[in-house]
Design an enzyme around this catalytic site. Structure first.
Site, PDB file in Angstrom:
ATOM      1  N   SER A   6      60.305  33.226  44.781  1.00 13.62           N
ATOM      2  CA  SER A   6      61.010  34.477  45.057  1.00 13.62           C
ATOM      3  C   SER A   6      61.591  34.417  46.462  1.00 13.62           C
ATOM      4  O   SER A   6      60.857  34.315  47.450  1.00 13.62           O
ATOM      5  CB  SER A   6      60.033  35.651  44.955  1.00 13.62           C
ATOM      6  OG  SER A   6      60.624  36.794  45.543  1.00 13.62           O
ATOM      7  N   HIS A  31      63.788  33.397  41.711  1.00 18.78           N
ATOM      8  CA  HIS A  31      63.568  34.820  41.462  1.00 18.78           C
ATOM      9  C   HIS A  31      64.226  35.619  42.592  1.00 18.78           C
ATOM     10  O   HIS A  31      63.980  35.363  43.769  1.00 18.78           O
ATOM     11  CB  HIS A  31      62.065  35.069  41.416  1.00 18.78           C
ATOM     12  CG  HIS A  31      61.676  36.462  41.064  1.00 18.78           C
ATOM     13  ND1 HIS A  31      61.549  36.888  39.755  1.00 18.78           N
ATOM     14  CD2 HIS A  31      61.379  37.524  41.833  1.00 18.78           C
ATOM     15  CE1 HIS A  31      61.189  38.161  39.751  1.00 18.78           C
ATOM     16  NE2 HIS A  31      61.079  38.575  41.001  1.00 18.78           N
ATOM     17  N   ASP A  33      64.969  39.392  44.084  1.00 16.48           N
ATOM     18  CA  ASP A  33      64.507  40.782  44.047  1.00 16.48           C
ATOM     19  C   ASP A  33      65.570  41.725  44.590  1.00 16.48           C
ATOM     20  O   ASP A  33      65.899  41.670  45.773  1.00 16.48           O
ATOM     21  CB  ASP A  33      63.223  40.920  44.877  1.00 16.48           C
ATOM     22  CG  ASP A  33      62.050  40.232  44.210  1.00 16.48           C
ATOM     23  OD1 ASP A  33      61.741  40.589  43.069  1.00 16.48           O
ATOM     24  OD2 ASP A  33      61.459  39.322  44.824  1.00 16.48           O
ATOM     25  N   MET A  35      66.427  45.592  45.321  1.00 12.90           N
ATOM     26  CA  MET A  35      65.759  46.891  45.507  1.00 12.90           C
ATOM     27  C   MET A  35      66.759  47.917  46.024  1.00 12.90           C
ATOM     28  O   MET A  35      67.654  47.575  46.801  1.00 12.90           O
ATOM     29  CB  MET A  35      64.619  46.755  46.511  1.00 12.90           C
ATOM     30  CG  MET A  35      63.611  45.675  46.147  1.00 12.90           C
ATOM     31  SD  MET A  35      62.206  45.698  47.245  1.00 12.90           S
ATOM     32  CE  MET A  35      61.371  44.166  46.722  1.00 12.90           C
ATOM     33  N   HIS A  62      65.580  40.283  39.324  1.00 14.22           N
ATOM     34  CA  HIS A  62      64.624  41.376  39.069  1.00 14.22           C
ATOM     35  C   HIS A  62      65.164  42.644  39.717  1.00 14.22           C
ATOM     36  O   HIS A  62      65.136  42.786  40.937  1.00 14.22           O
ATOM     37  CB  HIS A  62      63.269  40.941  39.675  1.00 14.22           C
ATOM     38  CG  HIS A  62      62.188  41.954  39.601  1.00 14.22           C
ATOM     39  ND1 HIS A  62      61.020  41.835  40.326  1.00 14.22           N
ATOM     40  CD2 HIS A  62      62.057  43.094  38.882  1.00 14.22           C
ATOM     41  CE1 HIS A  62      60.224  42.860  40.060  1.00 14.22           C
ATOM     42  NE2 HIS A  62      60.840  43.642  39.201  1.00 14.22           N
ATOM     43  N   MET A  64      64.912  46.217  40.781  1.00 19.07           N
ATOM     44  CA  MET A  64      64.005  47.352  41.048  1.00 19.07           C
ATOM     45  C   MET A  64      64.879  48.509  41.500  1.00 19.07           C
ATOM     46  O   MET A  64      64.882  48.904  42.674  1.00 19.07           O
ATOM     47  CB  MET A  64      62.979  46.941  42.118  1.00 19.07           C
ATOM     48  CG  MET A  64      61.918  46.025  41.552  1.00 19.07           C
ATOM     49  SD  MET A  64      61.078  45.070  42.824  1.00 19.07           S
ATOM     50  CE  MET A  64      62.223  43.702  42.956  1.00 19.07           C
ATOM     51  N   MET A 133      54.132  42.918  36.423  1.00 21.08           N
ATOM     52  CA  MET A 133      53.953  43.087  37.862  1.00 21.08           C
ATOM     53  C   MET A 133      52.462  43.121  38.175  1.00 21.08           C
ATOM     54  O   MET A 133      51.728  43.950  37.648  1.00 21.08           O
ATOM     55  CB  MET A 133      54.601  44.397  38.341  1.00 21.08           C
ATOM     56  CG  MET A 133      56.116  44.428  38.278  1.00 21.08           C
ATOM     57  SD  MET A 133      56.931  43.105  39.190  1.00 21.08           S
ATOM     58  CE  MET A 133      56.306  43.341  40.852  1.00 21.08           C
ATOM     59  N   ASP A 169      54.380  38.458  38.501  1.00 19.87           N
ATOM     60  CA  ASP A 169      55.037  38.619  39.804  1.00 19.87           C
ATOM     61  C   ASP A 169      54.182  39.484  40.727  1.00 19.87           C
ATOM     62  O   ASP A 169      53.927  40.650  40.435  1.00 19.87           O
ATOM     63  CB  ASP A 169      56.402  39.294  39.555  1.00 19.87           C
ATOM     64  CG  ASP A 169      57.244  39.444  40.814  1.00 19.87           C
ATOM     65  OD1 ASP A 169      56.892  38.892  41.856  1.00 19.87           O
ATOM     66  OD2 ASP A 169      58.292  40.135  40.713  1.00 19.87           O
TER      67      ASP A 169
END
Ligand code: DX5
Ligand code: ZN
Length: 217
Positions: A6, A31, A33, A35, A62, A64, A133, A169
């Site tokens: 990640s 990965h 992330d 957000m 991913h 979020m 998660m 994760d």
């Protein structure tokens, strides 16, 4: 077992170099992330960074973010190979998953630690990946929540023979890689245990061998 470093824990000022190191060490996918400061109390990166790191390892993005269905096309166009949305952020999950596949990516759903896997019962055939998660999303470097083991086992039973990746994760390290492989995980996402290590390439190799030894034992 696929190993997915990640980039959240990488040095963003030297991102290309960080990616090259884990790529050379045999990482299977990256990965990423994303957000939004609403669904989770943190802000990270968006489409331009994804565009600039595409064409290397497959990107496991991913999201979020709230109302992820509004962003599906943007992130697939930016370069997401897998696009994962949170069930807790999405009122019309079946539609959002169809949008991801129609846009040309593999579809993923993430489950917060407090969300039961049975919420996926009526979308099992719409999934390519489930992200369990094992921390509350928002930050790297948090401690692994062990209820993830049972959730992975229940998820595996629900999925039956379907060809769906089960990714985990949050707080993944060499110590829990083996037990996670035995529980049924097929992707290990690791941020701080890879990019926080003195040698990120060696950390990728250590995660892989810990999970493979455990599976063959
Ligand atoms: C957390 C992110 C993770 C994060 C994991 O919200 O979804 O992907 O990078 O970091 P570690 O491996 O440090 O727990
Ligand atoms: Zn993540």
């Amino acid at each position: 077992m696929r190993i997915a470093p990640s980039i959240l824990s990488a040095d963003f000022a030297a991102l290309g170099e960080a990616i090259a190191r884990v790529e050379a060490a045999g990482a299977d996918q990256l990965h990423v992330d994303v957000m939004d400061g609403h669904f989770v109390p943190n802000l990270t990166i968006g489409p331009p960074v994804i565009e600039s790191i595409r064409k290397r390892l497959p990107l496991d993005v991913h999201l979020m973010i709230e109302e992820p269905e509004r962003w599906v096309e943007t992130y697939v166009k930016a370069g997401a190979d897998y696009l994962t949305i949170h069930v807790e952020a999405c009122a019309h999950l079946e539609r959002a998953l169809s949008l991801i596949r129609e846009a040309g990516a593999k579809s993923g759903v993430a489950l917060n630690p407090s969300t039961a896997p049975e919420v996926l019962e009526y979308v099992l055939d719409d999934l390519d990946l489930v992200l369990v998660m094992s921390v509350n999303p928002g930050f790297g470097g948090q401690s692994f929540i062990p209820t993830a083991y049972e959730k992975i086992r229940r998820l595996r039973a629900l999925l039956g023979s379907r060809n769906v990746l089960v990714s985990v994760d949050g707080g993944v390290k060499v110590e829990n890689a083996g037990p996670l492989a035995r529980a049924g995980a097929t992707v290990l996402v690791a941020g701080s245990s890879v990019f926080g290590a003195p040698d990120p390439g060696a950390a990728v190799a250590a995660l892989r061998s810990a999970s493979e030894v455990a599976k063959s034992a």
